[in-house]
Design an enzyme around this catalytic site. Sequence first.
Site, PDB file in Angstrom:
ATOM      1  N   GLY A 288       0.812  -1.209   0.000  1.00  0.00           N
ATOM      2  CA  GLY A 288       0.000   0.000   0.000  1.00  0.00           C
ATOM      3  C   GLY A 288       0.845   1.258   0.000  1.00  0.00           C
ATOM      4  O   GLY A 288       2.021   1.247   0.374  1.00  0.00           O
TER       5      GLY A 288
ATOM      6  N   GLY B 222       0.485   5.693   0.727  1.00  0.00           N
ATOM      7  CA  GLY B 222      -0.328   6.777   1.259  1.00  0.00           C
ATOM      8  C   GLY B 222       0.340   8.103   0.997  1.00  0.00           C
ATOM      9  O   GLY B 222       1.380   8.183   0.330  1.00  0.00           O
TER      10      GLY B 222
ATOM     11  N   GLY C 212       3.878   7.978   2.866  1.00  0.00           N
ATOM     12  CA  GLY C 212       4.827   6.886   2.778  1.00  0.00           C
ATOM     13  C   GLY C 212       4.219   5.645   2.170  1.00  0.00           C
ATOM     14  O   GLY C 212       3.126   5.663   1.612  1.00  0.00           O
TER      15      GLY C 212
ATOM     16  N   VAL D  42       3.771   1.152   2.594  1.00  0.00           N
ATOM     17  CA  VAL D  42       3.660   0.071   3.559  1.00  0.00           C
ATOM     18  C   VAL D  42       4.119  -1.223   2.894  1.00  0.00           C
ATOM     19  O   VAL D  42       3.698  -1.543   1.782  1.00  0.00           O
ATOM     20  CB  VAL D  42       2.219  -0.080   4.068  1.00  0.00           C
TER      21      VAL D  42
ATOM     22  N   LYS E  40       5.521   0.492   7.830  1.00  0.00           N
ATOM     23  CA  LYS E  40       5.152   1.759   7.208  1.00  0.00           C
ATOM     24  C   LYS E  40       6.375   2.665   7.171  1.00  0.00           C
ATOM     25  O   LYS E  40       6.843   3.127   8.208  1.00  0.00           O
ATOM     26  CB  LYS E  40       4.008   2.428   7.971  1.00  0.00           C
TER      27      LYS E  40
ATOM     28  N   ASP F  30      -9.009  11.270  10.093  1.00  0.00           N
ATOM     29  CA  ASP F  30      -8.922  10.748   8.716  1.00  0.00           C
ATOM     30  C   ASP F  30      -9.592   9.379   8.627  1.00  0.00           C
ATOM     31  O   ASP F  30      -9.041   8.440   8.067  1.00  0.00           O
ATOM     32  CB  ASP F  30      -7.460  10.653   8.286  1.00  0.00           C
TER      33      ASP F  30
END
Length: 965
Positions: free
Chosen positions: A671, A673, A676, A678, A693, A799
């Site tokens: 993943g 974001g 950063g 993951v 992460k 969030d």
Amino acid sequence: MVSLPRESMELEQILKMALSLFFLWPSSCLPVASVVDATGAIRFRNDTDHLSLLAFKDQITHDPLNALSSWNDTIQFCNWKGVTCSWKHKQRVVVLDLGSLGLEGSLSPSIGNLTFLHRLNLGNNSFFSEIPPEVGHLHRLKNLNLSFNSFQGGIPSNLTYCSELRILALSHNQLTGKIPVEITSLTKLGAIPSKLYNISSLQKFYVAENKLQGSIPTDMGITLPSLHTLVLGGNQFDGPIPTTLANASGLELICIPDNHFSGRVPSELGRLPGLYLLNVEKNHLEAGDAKGWEFLDSLTNCSQLTELALDDNMLGGMLPNSVINLSSQLQVLALGGNHISGRIPHGIENLAKLQMLAFEYNLFTGAIPESIGNLARLVMLSSSFNRFTGQIPFSLGNLTLLTKLCLDQNNLQGPIPQSLGNLQHLSTLDLFANHLSGTIPKEILSLPALSLYLNLSDNLLDGSLPLEVGRLKNLHALDISRNMLSGNIPSTLDDCEILEYLYLGNNLFQGTIPKSLGNMRGLRELDLSHNNLTGPIPTFLEELKQLQMLNLSFNHLEGEVPVKGVFKNATQVSIKGNSRLCGGVPELHLPACPGKSYKKRKWPLLLKIVFPIAGAVLFMILLFFLFTLPQKRKLKNNAPIVSPLEDQFPRVSYNDLIRATDGFSSTNLIGRGGYGSVYKGILSPHQTIVAVKVFNLQNRGASKSFLAECEVLRSARHRNLVKVMTSCSMVDFRGHDFKALIFEFIPNGSLEKWLHPKLDGHHHTKSLSLLQRLNIAIDVADAIDYLHNNCQPSIAHCDLKPSNVLIDNEMVAHVGDFGLARFMSKASTNSLADKSGSIRIKGTFGYIAPEYGASGQVSTSGDVYSYGILLLEMLTRKSPLDDMFKDGLSLQKFVKIAFSKRVMTIVDPLMPLLEDENKTRECLISMARIGLSCSNESVRERLNISDVAMTMRKIRDACLGTQVH
């Protein structure tokens, strides 16, 4: 040869260039323009490709790595990242390579103007919408890779105009419909995922993980004689498997799982001499008699077969004895999830190279053959949910490479063999729900690799729990409930350092609750119910910060019930059946305890002794910091920077994370974001699977995000929050700052990927049921309730959205990503940081409360708003950013218009519902009402998250028709 003057030669070159450009440029290009450079030489310029690239960039809505930051007028476009221009035609783009950059957006039709493109690679991004038909204008294209995105709609039929195409990769998207027959004219294709039935040279057929429909042509193997790889998994193909596949004599790999294929597995496949993998799991294939199992007999001719996966089909009847004559190279035999009956054939030990043997969820009877102990290479053995009888074979102790042994839910009896103590690599042992008797062997309690779970519950085991249980230092879950174990609870349990789930209920344990349990700081759930325990409830239990479920019911406990920690929430504690208890929180409805007497000299004693001592200690601490702070500033630049988490958890180094993630390999990327990426990793020495992460410190705000997450995670512990394990803050090999957080790996992906699959390796073909969505919504509400009302100071997440909600294997939700979280003041619901006026809200558009834009102040009410949007999205499977929401229409208005008479018309059509239509409708109406109330634009009209969590539980009770405690 006649020599020409220099001026004539230059003129001749210019004319040749002009003529070549005139004939090569397509009519769709913009006019040619000429300019004079500083030397007076004439240069030709074409703006078509430049403008096309800018139009491409305009459709990119998210660029987390700033990959397109170089795409501006300060840099000539041929030098932009991912762009390569022709050495011959200087202004024409021949390669556009933007794979694996996290780009999100739609593919602009302007891509069709890059008519000199030879290679277009947009793979492994998040492109959505349809593939524009203008791609068909790329007549020179040889390599097109759009795989691992979220493209929708059909495959453009005019790809047939890309006559030079050799590689076409469209796998792992959301493409629908049939593969256009027109593409069969692409005679130069080699390895492509397309239905090119008439291309005799086709070798690889790969269209995995899309939504393609239709049946496979019956003559496929005849028209594709050169085929050696067939991969169709994760689609909606139906009909029979073509028997003509056997005509493609070079076929080596057939991988067609997770479709709707029906009928029999063709016995003709046994004519494929080089077949080494056959995977047909998760289809509707049938076998009920000898005729249906003929394919297994024929596969004995495939001497290279190493993997045979037949699980999750409709295979029934007896398993043929021919299974023992399969290839001596066979490593995987998966038969689970069928209706196979009878005994396991004798001679199964002939498959000497087997590493995985799975019989689970069938109707097998008889004893488990002792000869299975001869399969020395076996790593996994699963025969759960069958009707096996007899004893557990002593020979299983010979399987020294075994990591997983599951024999649960059978009719096995007799003792647990001591020989299982030889399985030094065993991480999971599940013997749940049999008729096993005798004592628990000390040998299995000394297995060093047992880490996932040990489940001996629902048997007839007696005797005491051996002190050796303390040797299970790596175990996460121990369940020995519902047996006849007696004696005291061993004090050595506190040596199980990372145990999180301990179930000892429904036994005959006696004595008091041992003090050693107070040292098990990682406990999340503890069940001591239905025993003969006596004495008071120890106060150390309220110090276990991570404890979220405590069941002490039906014992003989007495005295005052604590009120701190887990005892604050009556829904997390069960103490019924203990008639001598008193006190506790009011919700427990216990009688008050007798009053306590306090000596009159208590306060004078505090004033005269305790306060002066405390003051002296504080003075010494102040001197210590004044002296040491200047010294700390003199540390070398390359010394590790201690993060706010490293004083609580074991430290890991940058080297550790390099090894765990294979150098942060893209294959381990799970993943990305805003701050950063993951990665999945395996941390030594216990081979713990983690999520790492890594913060991109080049992005503005990334360092603050790291510190914010550290600060929140060091103080927040809840079963519905993502569990942080440790952090790393130091410098990397190049001397750059490096910051990372290490989390518990949650394998089932995010709620975002369940609601809106992006086909990136975590595709879920099954839609979440109504009950699953309701449970997930409750989990999220509990997590936010904990942050708002049980943390000191309270925390606003800021969030909350589906991508920040992760789902584990038990379909339990965990809220994560606290990079924007804020601590709140005690006096109000506003952020402690808001007084500075410098906080900029960076939540996700569509989920941000409207008042954030006006005041910029964070509040817990903002989380409630986000929760409401998330709940409506779960009901409708429509993102608040869906293209349909424009011209004043929003997700809230969309739901409100249909509420409540037409609520059934807006819910996710793929969601499995309850059997009772009336209960289903009432449940959906109630959930929609909560979602609308939470997402009300008026802050005052929104519900409190505690009320939301309580109401959601009542909705679930009403849906199930039960009272859940």
